[in-house]
Write a protein that holds these residues in place. Structure first.
Motif, PDB file in Angstrom:
ATOM      1  N   ASP A 119     -49.917   4.990  18.444  1.00 26.85           N
ATOM      2  CA  ASP A 119     -50.146   4.458  17.098  1.00 26.85           C
ATOM      3  C   ASP A 119     -48.981   4.735  16.146  1.00 26.85           C
ATOM      4  OD1 ASP A 119     -52.587   3.489  17.862  1.00 26.85           O
ATOM      5  OD2 ASP A 119     -53.756   5.114  16.975  1.00 26.85           O
ATOM      6  N   THR A 120     -48.000   5.528  16.574  1.00 29.15           N
ATOM      7  CA  THR A 120     -46.863   5.784  15.684  1.00 29.15           C
ATOM      8  C   THR A 120     -46.020   4.533  15.453  1.00 29.15           C
ATOM      9  OG1 THR A 120     -45.626   6.646  17.593  1.00 29.15           O
ATOM     10  CG2 THR A 120     -46.676   8.259  16.124  1.00 29.15           C
ATOM     11  N   SER A 121     -46.290   3.460  16.192  1.00 31.21           N
ATOM     12  CA  SER A 121     -45.615   2.194  15.897  1.00 31.21           C
ATOM     13  C   SER A 121     -46.191   1.543  14.644  1.00 31.21           C
ATOM     14  CB  SER A 121     -45.741   1.227  17.083  1.00 31.21           C
ATOM     15  OG  SER A 121     -47.101   0.881  17.305  1.00 31.21           O
ATOM     16  N   MET A 122     -47.377   1.997  14.218  1.00 33.73           N
ATOM     17  CA  MET A 122     -48.010   1.478  13.001  1.00 33.73           C
ATOM     18  C   MET A 122     -47.566   2.348  11.831  1.00 33.73           C
ATOM     19  SD  MET A 122     -51.887   0.873  14.365  1.00 33.73           S
ATOM     20  CE  MET A 122     -52.211   0.270  16.019  1.00 33.73           C
ATOM     21  N   ASP A 168     -38.713  11.301  27.238  1.00 39.38           N
ATOM     22  CA  ASP A 168     -37.305  11.018  26.957  1.00 39.38           C
ATOM     23  C   ASP A 168     -37.160   9.836  26.007  1.00 39.38           C
ATOM     24  OD1 ASP A 168     -36.597  13.097  28.620  1.00 39.38           O
ATOM     25  OD2 ASP A 168     -36.116  11.811  30.347  1.00 39.38           O
ATOM     26  N   GLU A 169     -37.992   8.806  26.210  1.00 40.30           N
ATOM     27  CA  GLU A 169     -37.900   7.625  25.349  1.00 40.30           C
ATOM     28  C   GLU A 169     -38.265   7.966  23.909  1.00 40.30           C
ATOM     29  OE1 GLU A 169     -39.256   2.955  25.248  1.00 40.30           O
ATOM     30  OE2 GLU A 169     -40.734   4.433  25.920  1.00 40.30           O
ATOM     31  N   ALA A 170     -39.324   8.764  23.726  1.00 38.41           N
ATOM     32  CA  ALA A 170     -39.738   9.130  22.370  1.00 38.41           C
ATOM     33  C   ALA A 170     -38.652   9.923  21.659  1.00 38.41           C
ATOM     34  CB  ALA A 170     -41.038   9.939  22.425  1.00 38.41           C
ATOM     35  N   VAL A 171     -38.005  10.828  22.387  1.00 35.61           N
ATOM     36  CA  VAL A 171     -36.914  11.608  21.793  1.00 35.61           C
ATOM     37  C   VAL A 171     -35.751  10.700  21.428  1.00 35.61           C
ATOM     38  CG1 VAL A 171     -35.153  13.350  22.295  1.00 35.61           C
ATOM     39  CG2 VAL A 171     -37.546  13.764  22.913  1.00 35.61           C
ATOM     40  N   LYS A 172     -35.432   9.743  22.302  1.00 34.75           N
ATOM     41  CA  LYS A 172     -34.333   8.821  22.035  1.00 34.75           C
ATOM     42  C   LYS A 172     -34.589   8.014  20.761  1.00 34.75           C
ATOM     43  CE  LYS A 172     -31.897   4.784  23.860  1.00 34.75           C
ATOM     44  NZ  LYS A 172     -31.897   3.716  24.899  1.00 34.75           N
ATOM     45  N   VAL A 173     -35.813   7.505  20.617  1.00 33.91           N
ATOM     46  CA  VAL A 173     -36.147   6.690  19.443  1.00 33.91           C
ATOM     47  C   VAL A 173     -36.097   7.538  18.174  1.00 33.91           C
ATOM     48  CG1 VAL A 173     -37.993   5.376  18.321  1.00 33.91           C
ATOM     49  CG2 VAL A 173     -37.505   5.019  20.743  1.00 33.91           C
ATOM     50  N   GLN A 174     -36.678   8.729  18.243  1.00 38.19           N
ATOM     51  CA  GLN A 174     -36.668   9.581  17.053  1.00 38.19           C
ATOM     52  C   GLN A 174     -35.259  10.011  16.675  1.00 38.19           C
ATOM     53  OE1 GLN A 174     -38.639  10.134  14.781  1.00 38.19           O
ATOM     54  NE2 GLN A 174     -37.958  11.980  13.732  1.00 38.19           N
ATOM     55  N   GLN A 175     -34.431  10.312  17.665  1.00 31.44           N
ATOM     56  CA  GLN A 175     -33.053  10.707  17.360  1.00 31.44           C
ATOM     57  C   GLN A 175     -32.283   9.543  16.731  1.00 31.44           C
ATOM     58  OE1 GLN A 175     -31.786  13.976  17.748  1.00 31.44           O
ATOM     59  NE2 GLN A 175     -30.322  13.019  16.348  1.00 31.44           N
ATOM     60  N   ALA A 176     -32.571   8.322  17.172  1.00 29.54           N
ATOM     61  CA  ALA A 176     -31.908   7.157  16.580  1.00 29.54           C
ATOM     62  C   ALA A 176     -32.295   7.003  15.114  1.00 29.54           C
ATOM     63  CB  ALA A 176     -32.272   5.899  17.361  1.00 29.54           C
ATOM     64  N   ALA A 177     -33.555   7.280  14.785  1.00 33.07           N
ATOM     65  CA  ALA A 177     -33.990   7.220  13.389  1.00 33.07           C
ATOM     66  C   ALA A 177     -33.302   8.301  12.563  1.00 33.07           C
ATOM     67  CB  ALA A 177     -35.509   7.365  13.305  1.00 33.07           C
ATOM     68  N   GLY A 232     -36.110   4.592  10.286  1.00 39.17           N
ATOM     69  CA  GLY A 232     -37.369   4.135  10.866  1.00 39.17           C
ATOM     70  C   GLY A 232     -37.202   3.080  11.931  1.00 39.17           C
ATOM     71  N   ILE A 233     -37.892   3.282  13.047  1.00 40.46           N
ATOM     72  CA  ILE A 233     -37.881   2.343  14.165  1.00 40.46           C
ATOM     73  C   ILE A 233     -39.311   2.185  14.658  1.00 40.46           C
ATOM     74  CG2 ILE A 233     -37.099   1.928  16.541  1.00 40.46           C
ATOM     75  CD1 ILE A 233     -34.666   3.714  15.863  1.00 40.46           C
ATOM     76  N   GLY A 274     -42.907   5.063  17.715  1.00 41.83           N
ATOM     77  CA  GLY A 274     -42.001   4.843  16.603  1.00 41.83           C
ATOM     78  C   GLY A 274     -41.160   6.079  16.364  1.00 41.83           C
ATOM     79  N   GLY A 275     -40.128   5.927  15.575  1.00 43.56           N
ATOM     80  CA  GLY A 275     -39.296   7.046  15.142  1.00 43.56           C
ATOM     81  C   GLY A 275     -39.164   6.996  13.636  1.00 43.56           C
ATOM     82  N   ARG A 276     -39.374   8.127  12.954  1.00 45.65           N
ATOM     83  CA  ARG A 276     -39.373   8.112  11.493  1.00 45.65           C
ATOM     84  C   ARG A 276     -38.839   9.425  10.910  1.00 45.65           C
ATOM     85  NH1 ARG A 276     -41.367   3.655  12.268  1.00 45.65           N
ATOM     86  NH2 ARG A 276     -43.504   3.266  12.856  1.00 45.65           N
ATOM     87  N   ILE A 277     -38.161   9.287   9.786  1.00 47.81           N
ATOM     88  CA  ILE A 277     -37.761  10.437   8.986  1.00 47.81           C
ATOM     89  C   ILE A 277     -37.468   9.925   7.580  1.00 47.81           C
ATOM     90  CG2 ILE A 277     -35.326  10.208   9.641  1.00 47.81           C
ATOM     91  CD1 ILE A 277     -35.130  13.299   9.461  1.00 47.81           C
ATOM     92  N   GLY A 278     -37.742  10.729   6.570  1.00 44.26           N
ATOM     93  CA  GLY A 278     -37.460  10.313   5.199  1.00 44.26           C
ATOM     94  C   GLY A 278     -37.311  11.504   4.278  1.00 44.26           C
ATOM     95  N   ASP A 279     -36.389  11.412   3.342  1.00 42.34           N
ATOM     96  CA  ASP A 279     -36.159  12.451   2.335  1.00 42.34           C
ATOM     97  C   ASP A 279     -35.913  11.808   0.983  1.00 42.34           C
ATOM     98  OD1 ASP A 279     -35.928  15.299   3.524  1.00 42.34           O
ATOM     99  OD2 ASP A 279     -34.793  14.066   4.946  1.00 42.34           O
TER     100      ASP A 279
END
Length: 383
Positions: A220-223, A267-276, A348-349, A356-361
């Motif tokens: 659900d993190t894609s939502m 590995d895929e989840a880490v890759k997506v989050q690192q890209a974000a 965000g991805i 999904g991958g997300r970060i915000g400040d």
């Protein structure tokens, strides 16, 4: 903050005078808070509008539901506070009609924010009188924050940090999402209470952190904006927290997001989050006074492309007393960034149905770059 609000209103009156504007009517809660120093709790959502009328050479007038009249009078610096009743001769339409007085040549309103019931009344009552948009003038004032505003936003950032720490600490295998949301609200409320007294204007500022917690886990993190639920956390789940509708203090609203993994991650989840994370870092690295808003977005978009991703999100938005202010960090916004501007800056991805991958400040632009208003580790995070 009341002295700040008064000085802003006086500065606005100077602008009205210089531009030949006879009367401006504000109906948006954030604008009224910015200029008059107060906000309500049961207002237009219950069919009860509040108004702030500003003329260039007269003291402003507040029109508010009678049930809020006492609280408003104690929160605002404005002396002319008029209450209205739900029925009878003292309905809001009649009180507003009297306050406006003789028919003006034009009415300046917040075109994109005016409640429908108010717009319908103005169209009928002042037929033939043009309604013009005051939002640009006020928006230009709100872009640059004062030292006092930035201090409040720093306090909001500390509150948000306590919330994020509580979110992180709450993550356990088998725990329901809503327990994390409760932990977030409790931690934020306790931190906010430490910045408040029970005296004067502050006595009417609630420390309570509220609104639905934006949170999702697993696929659900894609939502992006799913709400917390009774879903149970599982080992390896990514868990996303967004505080964009919760990290606020004294009406100042921040953006703040983090993704965590419950014990482990694919590995895929880490890759997506690192890209974000990398995209947000690229955006932040490009921020400084003198660059355009869209150039910051381009720096993030180039980073997504290099990692093999695309995103439909803007990179950031201006923050303040409203959830969304101008300018925005997105393609097409050519606003030049200036010291004192404040932004939420995101990475965000979304991979629909998977993760999904997300970060915000939140940040404030300075003469030499920027400073963070929010702070939590900007890396892959595990519970």
């Amino acid at each position: 903050m009341l002295d700040e609000a008064r000085s802003r209103a006086h500065a606005l009156q100077d602008r009205l005078r210089s531009e030949g504007i006879e009367l401006a009517i504000f109906t948006d809660e954030s604008s009224i808070a910015y200029l008059a120093g107060f906000w309500g709790y049961l207002s237009v959502e219950f069919g009860r509008p509040t108004f702030l009328l500003v003329r260039p050479d007269e003291e402003p007038t507040v029109i508010t539901p009678l049930m809020e009249h006492e609280m408003v009078s104690k929160m605002t610096w404005v002396q002319d506070v008029r209450g209205w009743e739900d029925s009878g001769a003292n309905r809001w339409e009649n009180v507003l009609r009297v306050a406006v007085g003789k028919r003006p040549e034009s009415l300046w309103v917040e075109s994109n924010f005016i409640p429908a019931i108010v717009r319908n009344f103005l169209d009928e009552e002042f037929e033939g009188i043009p309604l013009k948009n005051i939002s640009r003038i006020l928006g230009e004032m709100r872009m640059i924050k004062s030292a006092a505003e930035i201090e409040v936003m720093r306090q909001a950032g500390q509150i948000a940090g306590a919330m994020m720490a509580a979110a992180h600490q709450s993550l356990e295998i088998g725990a329901p999402e809503y327990e994390s949301a409760l932990a977030v609200m409790a931690a934020g409320t306790r931190k906010a209470a430490g910045f408040l007294t029970a005296k004067g204007w502050e006595a009417f500022v609630s420390p309570l952190i509220h609104n639905l917690q934006i949170m999702q886990s697993g696929a659900d993190t894609s939502m992006v904006h799913r709400r917390s639920s009774t879903k149970l956390l599982a080992k390896g789940d990514p868990v996303y927290f967004c505080f964009c509708n919760m990290a606020q203090f004294k009406q100042y609203k921040l953006g703040f997001d983090r993704m965590f993994f419950v014990k482990e991650a694919t590995d895929e989840a880490v890759k997506v989050q690192q890209a974000a994370i990398d995209a947000q870092h690229a955006a932040l690295r490009s921020i400084r006074a003198g660059v355009t808003a869209e150039s910051v977005a381009q720096a993030a978009n180039d980073c997504y492309a290099a990692a093999g991703y695309t995103t439909g999100y803007r990179t950031g938005r201006s923050i303040g007393v409203a959830y969304l202010e101008a300018p925005e960090l997105k393609a097409g916004d050519k606003t030049i960034l200036r010291p004192g501007m404040t932004f939420a800056v995101d990475g965000g991805i979304s991979l629909d149905g998977r993760l999904g991958g997300r970060i915000g400040d939140s940040i404030v632009i300075t003469e030499t770059g920027f400073e963070y208003l929010t702070d939590y580790p900007r890396k892959i995070l595990y519970s």
